[in-house]
Motif scaffolding. Structure first.
Motif, PDB file in Angstrom:
ATOM      1  N   TYR A 497     -26.923 -13.311  14.480  1.00  0.00           N
ATOM      2  CA  TYR A 497     -27.463 -12.009  14.860  1.00  0.00           C
ATOM      3  C   TYR A 497     -27.185 -11.022  13.731  1.00  0.00           C
ATOM      4  O   TYR A 497     -26.220 -11.163  12.979  1.00  0.00           O
ATOM      5  N   LYS A 498     -28.059 -10.004  13.614  1.00  0.00           N
ATOM      6  CA  LYS A 498     -28.028  -9.115  12.456  1.00  0.00           C
ATOM      7  C   LYS A 498     -28.375  -7.685  12.872  1.00  0.00           C
ATOM      8  O   LYS A 498     -28.931  -7.452  13.942  1.00  0.00           O
ATOM      9  N   GLY A 499     -28.033  -6.729  12.002  1.00  0.00           N
ATOM     10  CA  GLY A 499     -28.559  -5.380  12.138  1.00  0.00           C
ATOM     11  C   GLY A 499     -27.578  -4.287  12.466  1.00  0.00           C
ATOM     12  O   GLY A 499     -27.895  -3.116  12.295  1.00  0.00           O
ATOM     13  N   GLY A 500     -26.386  -4.606  12.982  1.00  0.00           N
ATOM     14  CA  GLY A 500     -25.460  -3.553  13.369  1.00  0.00           C
ATOM     15  C   GLY A 500     -25.840  -2.940  14.709  1.00  0.00           C
ATOM     16  O   GLY A 500     -26.986  -3.027  15.153  1.00  0.00           O
ATOM     17  N   SER A 501     -24.878  -2.295  15.347  1.00  0.00           N
ATOM     18  CA  SER A 501     -25.104  -1.750  16.686  1.00  0.00           C
ATOM     19  C   SER A 501     -24.485  -0.380  16.826  1.00  0.00           C
ATOM     20  O   SER A 501     -23.860   0.158  15.900  1.00  0.00           O
ATOM     21  N   TRP A 502     -24.619   0.175  18.028  1.00  0.00           N
ATOM     22  CA  TRP A 502     -24.049   1.477  18.372  1.00  0.00           C
ATOM     23  C   TRP A 502     -22.531   1.491  18.248  1.00  0.00           C
ATOM     24  O   TRP A 502     -21.929   2.557  18.099  1.00  0.00           O
ATOM     25  N   ASN A 503     -21.901   0.324  18.276  1.00  0.00           N
ATOM     26  CA  ASN A 503     -20.446   0.249  18.238  1.00  0.00           C
ATOM     27  C   ASN A 503     -19.940  -0.385  16.940  1.00  0.00           C
ATOM     28  O   ASN A 503     -18.808  -0.842  16.873  1.00  0.00           O
ATOM     29  N   ASP A 504     -20.799  -0.410  15.894  1.00  0.00           N
ATOM     30  CA  ASP A 504     -20.436  -0.986  14.603  1.00  0.00           C
ATOM     31  C   ASP A 504     -20.383   0.093  13.530  1.00  0.00           C
ATOM     32  O   ASP A 504     -21.114   1.082  13.576  1.00  0.00           O
ATOM     33  N   MET A 505     -19.538  -0.153  12.525  1.00  0.00           N
ATOM     34  CA  MET A 505     -19.485   0.723  11.367  1.00  0.00           C
ATOM     35  C   MET A 505     -20.731   0.510  10.488  1.00  0.00           C
ATOM     36  O   MET A 505     -21.449  -0.483  10.624  1.00  0.00           O
ATOM     37  N   ALA A 506     -20.949   1.433   9.542  1.00  0.00           N
ATOM     38  CA  ALA A 506     -22.164   1.429   8.729  1.00  0.00           C
ATOM     39  C   ALA A 506     -22.328   0.160   7.909  1.00  0.00           C
ATOM     40  O   ALA A 506     -23.456  -0.214   7.570  1.00  0.00           O
ATOM     41  N   PHE A 507     -21.232  -0.532   7.578  1.00  0.00           N
ATOM     42  CA  PHE A 507     -21.325  -1.755   6.782  1.00  0.00           C
ATOM     43  C   PHE A 507     -22.303  -2.750   7.392  1.00  0.00           C
ATOM     44  O   PHE A 507     -23.068  -3.407   6.684  1.00  0.00           O
ATOM     45  N   TRP A 508     -22.304  -2.874   8.710  1.00  0.00           N
ATOM     46  CA  TRP A 508     -23.122  -3.877   9.383  1.00  0.00           C
ATOM     47  C   TRP A 508     -24.588  -3.475   9.480  1.00  0.00           C
ATOM     48  O   TRP A 508     -25.427  -4.272   9.925  1.00  0.00           O
ATOM     49  N   LEU A 509     -24.929  -2.243   9.068  1.00  0.00           N
ATOM     50  CA  LEU A 509     -26.326  -1.821   9.050  1.00  0.00           C
ATOM     51  C   LEU A 509     -27.082  -2.431   7.880  1.00  0.00           C
ATOM     52  O   LEU A 509     -28.319  -2.402   7.859  1.00  0.00           O
ATOM     53  N   ASN A 510     -26.380  -2.965   6.907  1.00  0.00           N
ATOM     54  CA  ASN A 510     -27.019  -3.603   5.762  1.00  0.00           C
ATOM     55  C   ASN A 510     -27.740  -4.872   6.227  1.00  0.00           C
ATOM     56  O   ASN A 510     -27.133  -5.737   6.866  1.00  0.00           O
ATOM     57  N   PRO A 511     -29.040  -5.018   5.920  1.00  0.00           N
ATOM     58  CA  PRO A 511     -29.798  -6.175   6.422  1.00  0.00           C
ATOM     59  C   PRO A 511     -29.270  -7.533   5.977  1.00  0.00           C
ATOM     60  O   PRO A 511     -29.582  -8.552   6.606  1.00  0.00           O
ATOM     61  N   ALA A 512     -28.480  -7.595   4.901  1.00  0.00           N
ATOM     62  CA  ALA A 512     -27.975  -8.883   4.412  1.00  0.00           C
ATOM     63  C   ALA A 512     -26.773  -9.374   5.190  1.00  0.00           C
ATOM     64  O   ALA A 512     -26.425 -10.557   5.109  1.00  0.00           O
ATOM     65  N   THR A 513     -26.089  -8.496   5.917  1.00  0.00           N
ATOM     66  CA  THR A 513     -24.902  -8.927   6.662  1.00  0.00           C
ATOM     67  C   THR A 513     -25.314  -9.822   7.818  1.00  0.00           C
ATOM     68  O   THR A 513     -26.404  -9.686   8.379  1.00  0.00           O
ATOM     69  N   ARG A 514     -24.433 -10.732   8.187  1.00  0.00           N
ATOM     70  CA  ARG A 514     -24.773 -11.708   9.228  1.00  0.00           C
ATOM     71  C   ARG A 514     -23.521 -12.100   9.992  1.00  0.00           C
ATOM     72  O   ARG A 514     -22.434 -12.235   9.432  1.00  0.00           O
ATOM     73  N   ARG A 515     -23.699 -12.257  11.288  1.00  0.00           N
ATOM     74  CA  ARG A 515     -22.632 -12.740  12.157  1.00  0.00           C
ATOM     75  C   ARG A 515     -23.214 -13.771  13.106  1.00  0.00           C
ATOM     76  O   ARG A 515     -24.427 -14.000  13.124  1.00  0.00           O
ATOM     77  N   PHE A 516     -22.374 -14.400  13.902  1.00  0.00           N
ATOM     78  CA  PHE A 516     -22.884 -15.429  14.801  1.00  0.00           C
ATOM     79  C   PHE A 516     -22.153 -15.383  16.135  1.00  0.00           C
ATOM     80  O   PHE A 516     -21.053 -14.844  16.265  1.00  0.00           O
ATOM     81  N   MET A 517     -22.815 -15.961  17.126  1.00  0.00           N
ATOM     82  CA  MET A 517     -22.269 -16.064  18.477  1.00  0.00           C
ATOM     83  C   MET A 517     -22.921 -17.278  19.130  1.00  0.00           C
ATOM     84  O   MET A 517     -24.034 -17.656  18.764  1.00  0.00           O
ATOM     85  N   ASN A 518     -22.242 -17.897  20.076  1.00  0.00           N
ATOM     86  CA  ASN A 518     -22.810 -19.060  20.741  1.00  0.00           C
ATOM     87  C   ASN A 518     -24.076 -18.684  21.493  1.00  0.00           C
ATOM     88  O   ASN A 518     -24.183 -17.598  22.052  1.00  0.00           O
ATOM     89  N   GLU A 519     -25.009 -19.601  21.541  1.00  0.00           N
ATOM     90  CA  GLU A 519     -26.323 -19.327  22.106  1.00  0.00           C
ATOM     91  C   GLU A 519     -26.298 -18.995  23.592  1.00  0.00           C
ATOM     92  O   GLU A 519     -27.246 -18.386  24.111  1.00  0.00           O
ATOM     93  N   ASP A 520     -25.253 -19.381  24.303  1.00  0.00           N
ATOM     94  CA  ASP A 520     -25.173 -19.076  25.741  1.00  0.00           C
ATOM     95  C   ASP A 520     -24.308 -17.854  26.027  1.00  0.00           C
ATOM     96  O   ASP A 520     -24.019 -17.554  27.187  1.00  0.00           O
ATOM     97  N   GLU A 521     -23.881 -17.139  24.992  1.00  0.00           N
ATOM     98  CA  GLU A 521     -23.060 -15.949  25.171  1.00  0.00           C
ATOM     99  C   GLU A 521     -23.905 -14.695  24.975  1.00  0.00           C
ATOM    100  O   GLU A 521     -25.015 -14.739  24.438  1.00  0.00           O
ATOM    101  N   SER A 522     -23.378 -13.562  25.413  1.00  0.00           N
ATOM    102  CA  SER A 522     -24.098 -12.295  25.293  1.00  0.00           C
ATOM    103  C   SER A 522     -23.104 -11.176  25.069  1.00  0.00           C
ATOM    104  O   SER A 522     -21.891 -11.361  25.186  1.00  0.00           O
TER     105      SER A 522
END
Length: 560
Positions: A497-522
């Motif tokens: 998942y990508k893009g940053g959120s309302w609860n993330d610092m500005a670093f994660w707004l950079n389109p190149a940043t990337r994180r992951f989570m299990n497909e059955d989690e939310s």
């Protein structure tokens, strides 16, 4: 000079495929046979179109870019976004994140279509408990965020990657069903619901017990009285037989259902790939002249900061994110981003592709399976990791009929080959599946192989699934995959998942940043938007650009 590309600047042909008169000059350039004429065999040719986007989508003209190039520092030391030049084909993408109201439409359809199937409805519900926090009072969001009309334009959260896959299938089918009903190729909504001229509902066909499914319809398995509309396409095949009243003309002409060749139905909605999402978020098209990029980007907007530099809005925050520890919205009386949690999906300026909130508000699921080294390993054209190749199961291979699940959707099995099977192999595979309870690649399949002494080695390999692995999520891995999920949080079920959120610092707004989570989690910080493959020519903005003069073949009047 930078240009802002919006939907209003794009000229595309419509979706219609209306029958037109045949011309004696409509001939094949290779055989000379006349098209669209029953007398010459009913060969059909349709006017080539550049189809418009499906509802909610905007076109994204593809091209080359440096994936990971907007990240100038690896602050997290993950080494998971090594710079790599790739090419992304043109595609369509949702203008906004999918909102709560959009998901409520999905839930409503399930409730009225399967009123007794409580499991299906429950499985489609977002996990509103993602708002709960042991040391925060977020219970009002648990109760209100999804359903209260005050939040209807806010992005849906608490949805897993798996749930999104089902939503995409549903959305594809509803869009295509609506196209067919609105154009008269299927029974119109008024007639279907008993609101026609005679005040009576259409008589349902035996095959109408299942909801509309695009694949089943295109395979000719969703047709008949109570389904067929009054404006179906005239069938020019010499073997076609007149139907009884399906076309509203007393059955004088044979008619048929819509095919892929007609160019009427839309491609499937899906999640964007990671490369597509990053390319669309950067939107370097606004900084490009004659293949020269005059300014790179750190965020989906120009500049190195997160505030507007325009005179009328100078100093305003350009996205919904967490400005600092304990600062989610700014000071009362002058809120910096005017949002405490998420914000409505159109609350901030769009990027140069016309996409809203490609940074901040919520992170967004993409289709890719996570690997740290994906940027180095994927292909440089249309890069993607996560393929699980499958084929639609055939209920009857000799007739080409798909097997359906209890919801009327085609059953998909893992592919047994990376190439087209011979017809004898296809029939042998179906025989083995029938012997094993429609489960391919089992011990019973091997028994079926031995039962036929005339089977070729290719047929045997196809039945046993040898020499081909349809699961390519971990393709090219050099590590011991048995350690996935045991000594590592990464597994084949880890999705990006990508893009940053309302609860993330500005670093994660950079389109190149990337994180992951299990497909059955939310999460309360993860939502999504859909994409769609663009078919045909990739150039979306031909205006004002030089083109070669190409000699056209003899003009003909084709079906449109």
């Amino acid at each position: 000079m930078k240009v802002l590309f919006t939907r209003t600047a794009i000229v595309l042909l419509g979706i219609g495929a209306v029958m037109s008169s045949c011309s004696k000059h409509a001939q094949s350039s290779k055989t000379g046979i006349t098209y669209n004429d029953k007398k010459t065999g009913g060969y059909e040719r349709f006017r080539k179109t550049h189809p418009t986007p499906g509802p909610g989508l905007v076109p994204i003209e593809g091209g080359t870019f440096v994936m990971g190039g907007s990240a100038d520092q690896d602050v997290t030391y993950d080494y998971n976004n090594v710079k790599r030049r790739v090419t992304v084909p043109s595609f369509y993408m949702d203008e906004t994140e999918v909102a709560n109201q959009d998901w409520l439409d999905y839930l409503h359809w399930i409730s009225v279509t399967y009123p007794q199937d409580h499991e299906l409805y429950y499985n489609a519900l977002p996990d509103t408990l993602v708002w709960r926090n042991a040391l925060a009072y977020n219970e009002p969001y648990v109760d209100n965020y999804l359903r209260h009309p005050a939040f209807q334009d806010y992005p849906v959260v608490g949805v897993s990657w798996d749930q999104v896959q089902d939503y995409c299938v549903w959305r594809t089918d509803r869009v295509n069903e609506n196209i067919l009903r609105e154009t008269g190729r299927m029974v119109a909504w008024n007639d279907l619901n008993g609101n026609g001229k005679k005040g009576k509902a259409a008589t349902p066909a035996a095959s109408n017990k299942d909801p509309f499914n695009t694949d089943i319809y295109l395979n000719g398995q969703y047709t008949g009285p109570g389904i067929d509309g009054k404006k179906m396409i005239v069938d020019l095949s010499p073997n076609a037989k007149p139907t009884t009243g399906a076309n509203g003309k007393g059955g004088k002409e044979p008619v048929r259902h819509v095919r892929m060749e007609d160019g009427i139905l839309k491609q499937a909605y899906r999640l964007p790939s990671e490369a597509e999402w990053e390319y669309a978020a950067l939107a370097l098209i606004g900084n490009t002249q004659f293949e020269n990029i005059d300014d790179n980007k750190v965020y989906p907007w120009n500049g190195l900061g997160v505030r507007s530099s325009k005179r009328a809005t100078r100093g305003m925050i350009l996205a919904n994110f967490k400005r600092g520890l304990g600062d989610n919205m700014g000071v009362g009386g002058y809120l910096n981003d005017k949002a405490d949690i998420t914000a409505p999906v159109r609350d901030f300026p769009p990027n140069d592709f016309g996409l809203y909130n490609m940074a901040g508000n919520v992170n967004e699921w993409v289709e890719d399976t996570y690997r740290q080294t994906s940027f180095e390993e994927v292909e440089d054209f249309n890069p993607f990791r996560g393929n699980e190749f499958s084929n639609k199961r055939l209920a009857d291979a000799s007739k080409g009929l798909y097997a359906k699940d209890k919801y009327g959707r085609p059953i998909k099995d893992p592919s047994v080959s990376n190439k087209k099977l011979k017809y004898s192999e296809l029939l042998a595979l179906q025989q083995a599946q029938a012997a094993s309870g429609n489960q391919p690649n089992t011990a019973n399949a091997g028994a079926a192989v031995g039962a036929n002494p005339n089977q070729t080695p290719a047929e045997k390999n196809a039945l046993e699934g040898k020499k081909f692995n349809p699961d390519n999520r971990g393709y090219g891995d050099t590590v011991n995959t048995s350690l996935y999920g045991t000594t590592s949080l990464v597994s084949d079920h880890s999705k990006v998942y990508k893009g940053g959120s309302w609860n993330d610092m500005a670093f994660w707004l950079n389109p190149a940043t990337r994180r992951f989570m299990n497909e059955d989690e939310s999460s309360s910080t993860v939502g999504f938007r859909c994409a769609m493959t663009l078919v045909g020519e990739p150039e979306i903005h031909p205006e004002g650009k030089p083109h070669y003069s190409i000699k056209q073949s003899k003009k003909f009047n084709a079906k449109q």
